[in-house]
Design an enzyme around this catalytic site. Structure first.
Site, PDB file in Angstrom:
ATOM      1  N   GLU A   5      -5.028  -2.721  12.821  1.00  0.00           N
ATOM      2  CA  GLU A   5      -4.752  -3.568  11.652  1.00  0.00           C
ATOM      3  C   GLU A   5      -5.688  -4.773  11.636  1.00  0.00           C
ATOM      4  OE1 GLU A   5      -2.968  -2.012   9.620  1.00  0.00           O
ATOM      5  OE2 GLU A   5      -2.101  -0.596  11.051  1.00  0.00           O
ATOM      6  N   GLY A  43       3.392   2.723  10.480  1.00  0.00           N
ATOM      7  CA  GLY A  43       3.185   1.961  11.712  1.00  0.00           C
ATOM      8  C   GLY A  43       3.033   0.476  11.452  1.00  0.00           C
ATOM      9  N   ALA A  44       2.131   0.141  10.546  1.00  0.00           N
ATOM     10  CA  ALA A  44       1.841  -1.265  10.290  1.00  0.00           C
ATOM     11  C   ALA A  44       0.957  -1.378   9.057  1.00  0.00           C
ATOM     12  CB  ALA A  44       1.131  -1.893  11.482  1.00  0.00           C
ATOM     13  N   MET A  45       0.738  -2.628   8.612  1.00  0.00           N
ATOM     14  CA  MET A  45      -0.009  -2.841   7.374  1.00  0.00           C
ATOM     15  C   MET A  45      -0.887  -4.083   7.477  1.00  0.00           C
ATOM     16  SD  MET A  45      -0.694  -1.717   4.450  1.00  0.00           S
ATOM     17  CE  MET A  45      -1.958  -2.529   3.484  1.00  0.00           C
ATOM     18  N   GLU A  46      -2.128  -3.916   7.028  1.00  0.00           N
ATOM     19  CA  GLU A  46      -3.185  -4.901   7.256  1.00  0.00           C
ATOM     20  C   GLU A  46      -3.287  -5.992   6.194  1.00  0.00           C
ATOM     21  OE1 GLU A  46      -3.696  -1.589   6.451  1.00  0.00           O
ATOM     22  OE2 GLU A  46      -5.365  -1.380   5.044  1.00  0.00           O
ATOM     23  N   ASN A  47      -2.198  -6.337   5.478  1.00  0.00           N
ATOM     24  CA  ASN A  47      -2.233  -7.387   4.463  1.00  0.00           C
ATOM     25  C   ASN A  47      -3.080  -8.576   4.920  1.00  0.00           C
ATOM     26  OD1 ASN A  47       0.011  -5.866   3.275  1.00  0.00           O
ATOM     27  ND2 ASN A  47       1.142  -6.734   4.996  1.00  0.00           N
ATOM     28  N   HIS A  54      -9.052  -3.815  10.298  1.00  0.00           N
ATOM     29  CA  HIS A  54      -9.061  -3.641   8.840  1.00  0.00           C
ATOM     30  C   HIS A  54      -9.542  -4.897   8.114  1.00  0.00           C
ATOM     31  CE1 HIS A  54      -7.665   0.280   7.725  1.00  0.00           C
ATOM     32  NE2 HIS A  54      -6.464   0.187   8.243  1.00  0.00           N
ATOM     33  N   GLU A 109      -9.712   4.062   6.435  1.00  0.00           N
ATOM     34  CA  GLU A 109      -8.854   4.559   7.519  1.00  0.00           C
ATOM     35  C   GLU A 109      -9.633   5.312   8.594  1.00  0.00           C
ATOM     36  OE1 GLU A 109      -6.231   3.279   8.018  1.00  0.00           O
ATOM     37  OE2 GLU A 109      -5.517   2.547   6.078  1.00  0.00           O
ATOM     38  N   GLU A 141       0.852  -1.183   0.000  1.00  0.00           N
ATOM     39  CA  GLU A 141       0.000   0.000   0.000  1.00  0.00           C
ATOM     40  C   GLU A 141       0.895   1.243   0.000  1.00  0.00           C
ATOM     41  OE1 GLU A 141      -2.726   0.409   3.282  1.00  0.00           O
ATOM     42  OE2 GLU A 141      -3.719   2.100   2.330  1.00  0.00           O
TER      43      GLU A 141
HETATM   44  N1  ARG Z   1      -3.014   0.946   5.843  1.00  0.00           N
HETATM   45  C1  ARG Z   1      -1.938   1.181   6.757  1.00  0.00           C
HETATM   46  C2  ARG Z   1      -2.594   1.521   8.069  1.00  0.00           C
HETATM   47  O1  ARG Z   1      -3.511   1.444   8.471  1.00  0.00           O
HETATM   48  C3  ARG Z   1      -1.059   2.298   6.357  1.00  0.00           C
HETATM   49  C4  ARG Z   1      -0.196   2.010   5.212  1.00  0.00           C
HETATM   50  C5  ARG Z   1       0.317   3.238   4.586  1.00  0.00           C
HETATM   51  N2  ARG Z   1       1.429   2.993   3.768  1.00  0.00           N
HETATM   52  C6  ARG Z   1       1.888   3.853   2.886  1.00  0.00           C
HETATM   53  N3  ARG Z   1       2.923   3.519   2.205  1.00  0.00           N
HETATM   54  N4  ARG Z   1       1.369   5.006   2.647  1.00  0.00           N
HETATM   55  O2  ARG Z   1      -2.556   2.098   8.877  1.00  0.00           O
HETATM   56 ZN    ZN Z   2      -5.272   1.796   8.754  1.00  0.00          ZN
END
Ligand code: ARG
Ligand code: ZN
Length: 878
Positions: free
Chosen positions: A305, A268-272, A308, A327, A128
């Protein structure tokens, strides 16, 4: 969708792709130094798409190695391949066909940390928003949903663990040295949710049984030797899963849920899907190395996450303009989770504090944009406080307007109607209109109009008639985004508080607006609300729980604020009255050349700290002085950060003198005894005790109370609180230097604690800080390519230290601009994010303003800037 300038992308240009990708089959072969990716796409021309439509796949820094259509190599005249695009012509008119694409990439050289990269030996991905196109050519857009089967192959020694999205479906040895694993994700998903991880990792595992009795294997992976620190994250994960079942009826939907903690991570983190990848800062904790704020942060991000999975993954976004659909809603959900798990008023105050600190300046400066933007040049620059935090406030207002039951019905309808789809904000809001039987078309302006609306409140009390009249007025200035300024639907929660601290009955209000009990719906520019039959003038507790993200302008008498700070039965109302009073007093002192805030204000803070009817965490919030960054925002124009610093420090010392006896007694009473608990209650006691340290030490002009606490601390919260007082208020003293040295020695092998060590020094409001920061940038432990470390130093200075960043000689600005230029060559996304520290440069006094502009213009004029950084700089200077 791209403009003639090739850069600006507009919402109004959205149209679906001409081709659909139904399924993706991928083999990822990992080697030292490079990776080979073989992808087979199962494609079909979308019904109704033009017969001559080309297939245009996105790429980014890619090298094509093979290309075949239904098993036959595509001839040279059938395609065009560039690093950023693969175009094919003459594809079948109907039916499904298979396109096999081979690419070769170099994860070790990927310092942008987007796509597939290597962090401390571990292969991982971040897709993302547009990272998947750095792995293979694809329709890399969120409305393109496909199922994925992924096969990973790697050296068994270098990567005993091989992970991808979905469920594991196979694996085994490949000759002597290598092995493979296969994963299948049955849930169609957009490419931004793709993930693979491979490496030498440790793990903790547990089993979770869902409400309907399905077993899910939960695992958190960490770098070797760190898995003992993942216990709290695991606990937070299980609590999140249970909470989402209870509160929103949402169950988990795969056999496994994996989390991996990575040390080089942009955000911070990513919800894959099924494979969340985290910045290790939001996973790894123990009492010796993490503060209570770190514990709360881990709990929130783990929950965010996980949530999500339904709000983002099962229902995703049609296009990136709809980012707040996932978000804003997911932030709302994680805030609600924390409120239920911890303390609702304390969480609400913390969220409002963050909103005002981060989102208000964004909304009132050159980077202003609506919660749903209508254009962007670089989407990564829109992962902002406005999209996330104001986006959450809009969901909260919908919940406030509808009430709890109808809000839940609207959420249920949203899940029912749009599960498996890529949706829009219109889709989302319509669900609440339908479930609530209400028209939200005026409310929709909140998504479209940028800026913080002003809410002006005044009151007249007629003694003889026993009548209180409230006037409310809203207005919105046109800001940098240039969006509309029409009146919006503002829900204003309020109460009338009697002299003995009771909420009075407000059911008899008469009004030209709509009033539902304690909620005024302000929809026009103005409204009047009248209360009759009062036996004395009540105190008006307005905008309770911050029921709308507005700039409240209320010419409130100090006597009313003092009374509400003591009496308001709504805890948020008490905090609001007190902090507005403290903020105004400090701004007045700064503007009028006074030394400090007056004693009456300080005494109210001391009384709040000692009020045993309130929980300690709330008392800590009430006795905290606004920081220098917050004061910069409150002063708002012709800011001189030297004056802000001087007034704040003398006010802190004055608070310590006024409260000395009370504070010392409280600190004894709250002293750390017994075993460590990360609970909200225990953390609240530590927060109150530690908040009192700075006023006491500065009042005494003596660091010994902080030195003693540093030496006897048994957890990181207490240790860091003491070290902060030493480095920030006794900078350069022997006491500060000794403690900093001891801290470094003790934690030299701990990356996350070293980040704190860097940040603490960069954020010290002291004349010597800039020299120190220059030296720290050359320290052997400093790594500009690591986002956490870079952030510690750069954002520590530019974000947390206005006294030094805004130095009148411009040296702070020039240092920052220079570092941003260097960082941009490695990691544009992180450079762009940190450049936003300049956003308030126009509110400075002229000398600083000129210096900031010069530093910004010099940087903006350099050749070869990334699109990310150029976009932020252009908008900041515009
Ligand atoms: N979806 C992720 C989250 O909740 C954020 C990822 C954003 N990454 C980016 N490269 N812009 O919080
Ligand atoms: Zn998010």
């Amino acid at each position: 969708m791209r403009d003639e300038d090739g850069v600006t992308i507009r919402l109004e240009d959205y149209r679906p792709a001409d081709f659909q990708i139904h399924h993706v089959d991928m083999t990822v072969r990992l080697f030292e130094g490079h990776a080979e990716i073989d992808t087979t796409l199962e494609l079909e021309r979308r019904p109704g798409a033009p017969a001559d439509a080309e297939l245009r796949l996105d790429g980014d820094e890619l090298t094509l190695t093979t290309l075949a259509l239904d098993g036959v190599a595509v001839p040279a005249q059938g395609f065009e391949a560039a690093a950023d695009r693969l175009t094919l012509r003459g594809l079948p008119q109907s039916g499904r066909f298979r396109l096999a694409i081979g690419t070769r990439i170099e994860p070790e050289r990927n310092t942008k940390l987007m796509g597939l990269y290597r962090s401390n030996g571990v292969w991982c991905t971040q897709c993302e928003a547009e990272g998947f196109r750095r792995i293979t050519y694809f329709l890399d857009r969120p409305d393109c949903l496909a199922t994925y089967r992924v096969r990973l192959e790697a050296d068994r020694e270098a990567a005993p663990i091989l992970l991808a999205n979905g469920n594991p479906v196979g694996g085994g040895p490949l000759g002597e040295l290598r092995h493979f694993a296969e994963w299948f994700d049955p849930h169609p998903k957009p490419s931004y949710l793709f993930a693979v991880v491979a490496g030498r990792l440790d793990a903790v595992s547990e089993t979770f049984v869902t409400g309907s009795g399905r077993e899910v294997a939960l695992t958190i992976y960490t770098e070797r030797g760190l898995s003992e620190r993942a216990g709290y994250a695991m606990d937070a994960l299980k609590r999140s899963m249970r909470w989402d079942e209870r509160r929103f009826g949402r169950e988990y939907d795969l056999d496994v849920f994996n989390i991996v903690a990575i040390s080089d991570f942009n955000m911070g983190a990513m919800e894959n899907k099924g494979l969340n990848v985290f910045n290790h800062k939001y996973v790894l904790l123990d009492p010796d190395t993490a503060t209570d704020a770190d514990y709360a942060g881990v709990e929130t991000v783990i929950a965010h996450e996980y949530f999500h999975n339904w709000t983002g993954n099962r229902i995703t976004c049609r296009d990136w303009f709809q980012l707040c659909l996932k978000e804003g809603l997911t932030v709302y959900r994680d805030q609600e989770f924390s409120s239920d798990e911890r303390s609702r008023p304390v969480k609400r105050i913390a969220s409002v504090h963050t909103l005002k600190a981060n989102q208000f300046p964004e909304d009132q400066g050159p980077l202003q944009h609506p919660v749903r933007p209508t254009q962007y040049r670089e989407i990564n620059n829109f992962y902002t406080a406005t999209v996330y935090d104001k986006g959450s406030e809009l969901v909260r207002m919908i919940a406030t307007i509808l009430g709890e039951q109808k809000f839940r019905a609207g959420m249920d309808l949203y899940f029912e109607r749009h599960d498996g789809e890529a949706a829009t904000i219109e889709d989302f809001v319509t669900c609440f209109e339908d479930a609530g039987g209400i028209d939200l078309s005026q409310f929709f302006l909140w998504y479209q109009q940028a800026g913080t609306p002003k809410l002006e409140v005044s009151q007249i009390y007629d003694e003889t008639a026993g009548r209180l009249t409230l006037r409310l007025r809203q207005s919105l200035d046109k800001g940098a985004a240039g969006t509309g300024t029409r009146p919006m639907h503002i829900p204003v929660r309020y109460g009338l508080v009697g002299a003995n601290g009771q909420d009075l009955d407000v059911s008899g209000a008469s009004t030209d607006a709509r009033v539902d009990g304690d909620l005024i719906h302000l929809t026009g520019e103005e409204a009047t609300v009248t209360f009759d039959g009062l036996s004395g003038r009540p105190y008006l507790s307005i905008l309770r729980d911050f029921s709308a993200p507005v700039d409240l302008r209320y010419n409130e008498a100090e006597a009313d604020r003092l009374a509400l700070a003591r009496l308001d039965p709504n805890p948020f109302g008490r905090w609001r009255a007190l902090t507005d009073m403290v903020g105004d007093a400090l701004v007045a002192a700064i503007r009028n050349g006074q030394d400090a805030a007056p004693d009456s204000v300080l005494d109210a803070m001391v009384a709040a700290a000692a009020d045993e009817t309130l929980e300690p965490a709330l008392r800590a919030q009430m006795v905290s002085l606004p920081g220098e960054t917050e004061l910069t925002r409150l002063v708002a124009r012709d800011v001189d950060t030297d004056v802000i610093h001087a007034v704040r420090v003398s006010t802190l010392a004055a608070l310590g003198r006024r409260g000395q006896g009370t504070f010392e007694a409280l600190r004894r009473e709250l002293a750390d005894t017994g075993a460590f608990s990360p609970s909200a209650q225990a953390a609240g006691r530590r927060a109150l005790r530690n908040t009192l340290l700075a006023p006491l030490a500065t009042a005494a002009r003596d660091p010994s109370v902080a030195v003693t606490q540093y030496e006897t601390a048994r957890n990181m919260s207490d240790r860091l609180a003491a070290l902060t007082v030493l480095t920030h208020h006794f900078a350069g003293s022997a006491a500060a230097e000794t403690a900093l040295g001891a801290f470094y020695e003790r934690f030299v092998d701990d990356q996350l604690v070293l980040d704190k060590w860097f940040m603490l020094q960069a954020s010290a409001p002291d004349a010597g800080t800039l020299d120190k920061v220059v030296a720290l940038a050359a320290h052997p432990a400093f790594r500009l390519a690591n986002p956490n470390r870079a952030r510690a130093l750069l954002a520590g200075l530019a974000g947390l230290n206005p006294y030094v960043f805004h130095r009148a000689d411009g040296a702070g600005y020039r240092w920052m601009a220079d570092m941003l230029g260097k960082l941009d060559t490695l990691n544009p996304q992180t450079a762009a994010r940190m450049a936003t520290a300049f956003r308030s440069w126009r509110s400075m006094e002229p000398k600083r303003r000129e210096a900031a502009q010069a530093a910004l213009s010099e940087l903006a004029g350099r050749d070869g800037l990334s699109r990310d950084l150029a976009d932020i700089l252009d908008r900041t200077l515009r």
